[in-house]
Design a protein around this motif. Structure first.
Motif, PDB file in Angstrom:
ATOM      1  N   ILE A   9      53.003  47.378  34.203  1.00  0.00           N
ATOM      2  CA  ILE A   9      51.647  46.638  33.507  1.00  0.00           C
ATOM      3  C   ILE A   9      50.550  47.502  33.600  1.00  0.00           C
ATOM      4  N   THR A  10      50.384  47.674  35.124  1.00  0.00           N
ATOM      5  CA  THR A  10      49.059  48.434  35.055  1.00  0.00           C
ATOM      6  C   THR A  10      48.916  49.922  35.431  1.00  0.00           C
ATOM      7  N   GLY A  11      50.023  50.456  35.509  1.00  0.00           N
ATOM      8  CA  GLY A  11      50.185  51.734  35.631  1.00  0.00           C
ATOM      9  C   GLY A  11      50.075  52.539  36.661  1.00  0.00           C
ATOM     10  N   LEU A  12      49.812  51.728  37.832  1.00  0.00           N
ATOM     11  CA  LEU A  12      49.591  51.951  39.227  1.00  0.00           C
ATOM     12  C   LEU A  12      51.032  52.559  39.894  1.00  0.00           C
ATOM     13  N   PRO A  26      44.134  42.316  43.148  1.00  0.00           N
ATOM     14  CA  PRO A  26      44.566  40.818  43.741  1.00  0.00           C
ATOM     15  C   PRO A  26      45.656  40.971  44.888  1.00  0.00           C
ATOM     16  N   LEU A  27      45.545  39.725  45.584  1.00  0.00           N
ATOM     17  CA  LEU A  27      46.410  39.752  46.863  1.00  0.00           C
ATOM     18  C   LEU A  27      47.977  39.193  46.253  1.00  0.00           C
ATOM     19  N   ARG A  40      50.239  36.098  37.459  1.00  0.00           N
ATOM     20  CA  ARG A  40      50.018  36.718  36.194  1.00  0.00           C
ATOM     21  C   ARG A  40      48.631  36.751  35.743  1.00  0.00           C
ATOM     22  N   GLY A  41      47.807  35.390  35.874  1.00  0.00           N
ATOM     23  CA  GLY A  41      46.676  35.385  35.688  1.00  0.00           C
ATOM     24  C   GLY A  41      45.628  36.370  36.328  1.00  0.00           C
ATOM     25  N   ASP A  42      45.900  36.503  37.517  1.00  0.00           N
ATOM     26  CA  ASP A  42      45.160  37.281  38.390  1.00  0.00           C
ATOM     27  C   ASP A  42      45.345  38.634  37.816  1.00  0.00           C
ATOM     28  N   ILE A  47      42.990  43.605  34.929  1.00  0.00           N
ATOM     29  CA  ILE A  47      42.995  44.564  33.849  1.00  0.00           C
ATOM     30  C   ILE A  47      41.590  44.049  32.886  1.00  0.00           C
ATOM     31  N   SER A  48      41.511  42.921  32.615  1.00  0.00           N
ATOM     32  CA  SER A  48      40.601  42.864  31.719  1.00  0.00           C
ATOM     33  C   SER A  48      38.994  43.373  32.299  1.00  0.00           C
ATOM     34  N   ASN A  49      38.797  43.044  33.688  1.00  0.00           N
ATOM     35  CA  ASN A  49      37.728  43.538  34.220  1.00  0.00           C
ATOM     36  C   ASN A  49      37.681  45.036  34.362  1.00  0.00           C
ATOM     37  N   LYS A  50      38.526  45.755  34.545  1.00  0.00           N
ATOM     38  CA  LYS A  50      38.602  47.219  34.297  1.00  0.00           C
ATOM     39  C   LYS A  50      38.246  47.788  33.036  1.00  0.00           C
TER      40      LYS A  50
END
Length: 55
Positions: A9-12, A26-27, A40-42, A47-50
């Motif tokens: 999901i993050t592409g990391l 997020p931890l 999931r919310g974290d 992602i939204s903050n990015k």
């Protein structure tokens, strides 16, 4: 969410552990001795903050 889903999901890459160490991601939550997961919310908030910081 388990690690593979977070990575997809993050592409990391596994660099997310370095980001966690630097308080930039997020931890995870320890589920057992050898298992972790993320809320999931974290991840969605991260992602939204990015996205917001790039606009």
């Amino acid at each position: 969410m388990r690690c593979e889903e977070v990575l997809t999901i993050t592409g990391l890459s596994r660099s997310l552990y370095t980001l966690m160490k630097n308080s930039e991601f997020p931890l995870s939550i320890k589920l057992s001795e050898r298992s972790v997961a993320w809320r999931r919310g974290d991840i969605q908030n991260w992602i939204s903050n990015k996205i917001d910081s790039n606009n």
